[in-house]
Design an enzyme around this catalytic site. Structure first.
Site, PDB file in Angstrom:
ATOM      1  N   ASP A   1       0.892  -1.150   0.000  1.00  0.00           N
ATOM      2  CA  ASP A   1       0.000   0.000   0.000  1.00  0.00           C
ATOM      3  C   ASP A   1       0.938   1.209   0.000  1.00  0.00           C
ATOM      4  OD1 ASP A   1      -2.030   1.832   0.095  1.00  0.00           O
ATOM      5  OD2 ASP A   1      -3.134   0.843   1.713  1.00  0.00           O
TER       6      ASP A   1
HETATM    7  C1  BGC Z   1      -4.965   3.346   0.170  1.00  0.00           C
HETATM    8  C2  BGC Z   1      -5.116   2.401  -1.001  1.00  0.00           C
HETATM    9  C3  BGC Z   1      -4.926   3.150  -2.280  1.00  0.00           C
HETATM   10  C4  BGC Z   1      -3.562   3.803  -2.269  1.00  0.00           C
HETATM   11  C5  BGC Z   1      -3.257   4.601  -3.518  1.00  0.00           C
HETATM   12  C6  BGC Z   1      -3.696   4.159   0.099  1.00  0.00           C
HETATM   13  O1  BGC Z   1      -3.725   5.171   1.027  1.00  0.00           O
HETATM   14  O2  BGC Z   1      -4.990   2.626   1.385  1.00  0.00           O
HETATM   15  O3  BGC Z   1      -6.375   1.799  -0.955  1.00  0.00           O
HETATM   16  O4  BGC Z   1      -5.086   2.324  -3.389  1.00  0.00           O
HETATM   17  O5  BGC Z   1      -3.516   4.715  -1.173  1.00  0.00           O
HETATM   18  O6  BGC Z   1      -4.027   5.742  -3.577  1.00  0.00           O
END
Ligand code: BGC
Length: 687
Positions: free
Chosen positions: A237
């Site tokens: 993530d």
């Molecule tokens: C989120 C993800 C997301 C990623 C990219 C993170 O903060 O938890 O779900 O895909 O950011 O934006």
């Protein structure tokens, strides 16, 4: 160019051979570079070999503007609404549509579906997820994945695993037992691999039993790769490696790609510089690196990065078809919770004046312009989309009433008053990065509902929310409640479709609505240990008793049960029959029931099958969902619905033996219209 140089570009060769060819050409440094995201949405290109960037875009509600140079795209419904459709077919259509938009934006990976289990009604990201129930989630997630990947766009199963709260998400450890992991928290992820053949995974921010998702070898290598047979790659993530213990821990766990936002770049663990240093110090082998990169390359081939664009599925964005699908999907998942005296649907021929009230009547939920991204969390976070238009509830009603029914501001002069209540995407509502603090409706909404109901007996409450809310003190005073969730850019029209009966509601709750917070499993003890945690740990002491499993076990009456949802027609169920009275291990049987639409409107019913193990050596839930089928019936039409039950559906994860076990004896198969509206049962024996 020699033949060898050409072979990874040769579309006639098997993907595996092309991957090996390309891998063999990469220098160690180039492999290391591939493991570090270039920026928010791209991997690093390797110019020497003509390897372009793999492009990622956010999901799961459509293609986000961040990462696509602020493109406007179709904004579909939120995840919980998709869960409420109980309709794999429409989610497959949705997946394919999003994939076409992704392709049209020049991107290759869509960061969805989100499939974390709704452990608490307060989790700020419940609106992005599918259900509290592992079976429902494991049937719906692969459908979206199949749709996406049918267009050669990679889906991404996220957030692996146990990202079930936003509070302290970058540090908290989910302390969860093996049985709860296997039975509740992992099935959707596992099915994404086994049934969906998903190409990418995203790790969670949190720790699971003390180890961060980004460096969790048990999750990534042991379970995902070795047990489930995952062939794709796992990414972090965004910024999830920052708190991890070391570079080599992430690499050795099996993380292929470290993604981040620019400010996190100096702190991520798998930056090229840190990777190079750890490699030189012998902290991980070339073999491990090769395996991580091989998986990344494989996905690059699958999405067609090295193929002639003319041979790839075509991309398209914001087509009338996609917008029509957004509207259809939205109404498919809206749930009619209450409808006393059949006050709904509204009769457009009789109603003269409608009062449209409440804080969510005119509220837009989507990003309006690129500057809104600076305040992304105020719009719910990363799942936001910037659509070309958004129809608010008031606009949708207004359009449906134009020229026929007057819209008024005051409930006492109206034939019907509609209060659009619920939550919003501000921090503390349905928003990434924050959990809700309470179950109650915010602000003065309860007063507004009660004042309105006092003035007008025909008061309908439409909830716009992405998680359960308390209805204490008002639900008995209004005849009808519709849970509309966040329906995306066409939400207003979809709500009007339902309220006026142009569409017969068929959504069912994918989550229990409790009367009060303390009725929910994570909150029952009232101790911080279970929510939101203390001393860096949140203990899942409820074990497998999540959602309705807990309510059933303790005999707690929910406000609205899991699987509940009304229709404007009536479905009659015949006798429930099992194709055989007994089965042996490894066998399966078919449960059948005749369902008839005995009303005057066409409509769809979600027939649900729950299994009860009558006697077991461990405590088992009174019932567990193990089958469902959404069936559309014309007035008077009857169909036989069949659902298969195998021994795996009768089994539990036995921690003593470290395997799934189905114990011989009696099982009851309950068939119903909700988890608390069982219409018939059949008994079987497992030999
Ligand atoms: C989120 C993800 C997301 C990623 C990219 C993170 O903060 O938890 O779900 O895909 O950011 O934006």
């Amino acid at each position: 160019m020699t033949e060898r140089q050409d072979s990874f570009r040769n579309q006639g060769l098997q993907v595996g051979a092309r991957v090996e060819d390309l891998l063999s050409r990469l220098t160690t440094d180039e492999k290391l570079k591939l493991c570090e995201g270039k920026n928010f949405a791209l991997t690093r290109p390797i110019e020497r070999l003509g390897i372009p960037s793999l492009g990622l875009t956010d999901g799961p509600h459509g293609v986000g503007p961040h990462g696509t140079s602020w493109k406007r795209n179709t904004f579909f419904s939120c995840g919980i609404l998709m869960g409420a459709t109980w309709n794999p077919a429409i989610l497959e259509e949705f997946g394919a549509a999003v994939a076409r938009e992704c392709r049209a934006c020049g991107r290759h990976v869509q960061l969805g579906p989100g499939m974390n289990i709704m452990r608490s009604p307060l989790c700020g990201r419940n609106f992005e997820y599918l259900s509290e129930d592992p079976y429902l989630a494991k049937k719906l997630a692969p459908a979206t994945i199949r749709g996406l990947q049918s267009q050669r766009i990679a889906a991404c199963a996220k957030h692996y695993a146990c990202n079930n709260q936003e509070t302290w998400r970058m540090s908290v450890s989910a302390e969860v037992g093996e049985r709860a992991l296997r039975e509740i928290y992992l099935p959707a992820f596992e099915a994404s691999v086994r049934d969906g053949d998903v190409w990418t995974f995203m790790c969670c921010y949190n720790k699971v039993n003390g180890v961060y998702g980004a460096e969790n070898r048990d999750l990534i290598t042991k379970r995902l790769r070795d047990e489930w047979g995952f062939k794709g790659f796992e990414m972090s993530d965004w910024g999830a490696t920052v708190p991890a213990s070391s570079t080599e821990a992430c690499v050795n766990a099996g993380l292929s790609l470290d993604m981040h936002v620019t400010v996190q770049k100096p702190f991520i663990k798998m930056s090229f510089r840190k990777l190079r240093k750890a490699f030189a110090a012998g902290k991980f082998t070339e073999e491990v690196l090769n395996e991580n990169v091989r998986r990344l390359l494989r996905v690059m081939f699958l999405v067609g990065l090295f193929d002639d664009p003319a041979t790839l599925p075509k991309g398209e964005r914001n087509t009338p078809e996609h917008q029509a699908l957004a509207r259809k999907l939205a109404s498919d998942g809206m749930v009619l919770l209450k409808n006393d005296k059949s006050i709904l649907p509204l009769d457009a021929g009789k109603v003269k004046r409608i009062a449209v009230l409440g804080p969510n009547a005119r509220k837009r939920t989507a990003l309006r312009h690129a500057l809104d991204v600076l305040n992304l969390m105020g719009f719910g976070g990363s799942s936001q989309v910037m659509p070309p238009h958004e129809v608010t509830p008031a606009e949708g009603i207004g359009e449906r009433c134009a020229g026929r029914i007057e819209i008024v501001e005051s409930a006492d002069v109206a034939d019907v008053a509609i209060v659009f209540a619920g939550l919003n995407h501000a921090p503390g509502g349905d928003s990434e990065g924050f959990d809700r603090k309470r179950l109650e409706l915010p602000g003065k909404q309860v007063d507004l509902i009660n004042d309105t109901a006092a003035k007008n007996p025909n008061t309908v409450v439409v909830l716009v929310s992405g998680s359960p809310v308390s209805m204490e003190g008002w639900v008995d005073k209004v005849p009808a409640v519709l849970e509309a969730w966040y329906g995306g850019m066409e939400a207003g029209r979809a709500i009007a479709d339902i309220l006026f009966g142009d569409v017969n509601p068929s959504g069912k709750l994918p989550v229990t609505f409790p009367k009060q917070l303390s009725d929910s499993p994570a909150h029952a003890s009232g101790s911080k240990r279970m929510w939101p945690g203390e001393n860096g740990k949140v203990h899942y002491d409820e074990g497998i008793f999540v959602g309705y499993r807990h309510f059933d076990k303790h005999g707690i009456e929910p406000l609205f049960p899991f699987g509940h949802g009304l229709s404007y027609t009536t479905f009659e169920y015949g006798d429930v029959k099992a194709s055989k009275p007994r089965i042996a291990a490894g066998e399966s049987l078919t449960v059948s029931v005749d369902v008839k639409n005995v009303g005057t409107r066409a409509g769809a019913e979600v027939v649900q099958l729950y299994v009860q193990d009558v006697e077991a050596s461990v405590e088992r839930p009174p019932k567990e969902l193990k089958g469902f089928c959404k069936v559309f019936l014309e007035p008077g039409e009857q169909r036989t619905v069949t659902m298969d039950v195998g021994t795996e559906d009768l089994s539990f994860y036995d921690e003593r033996e470290g395997r799934w076990v189905a114990e011989p004896g009696k099982f009851v198969l309950h068939v119903g219209s909700s988890s608390r509206d069982i219409r018939g049962s059949a008994e079987i024996q497992l030999a």
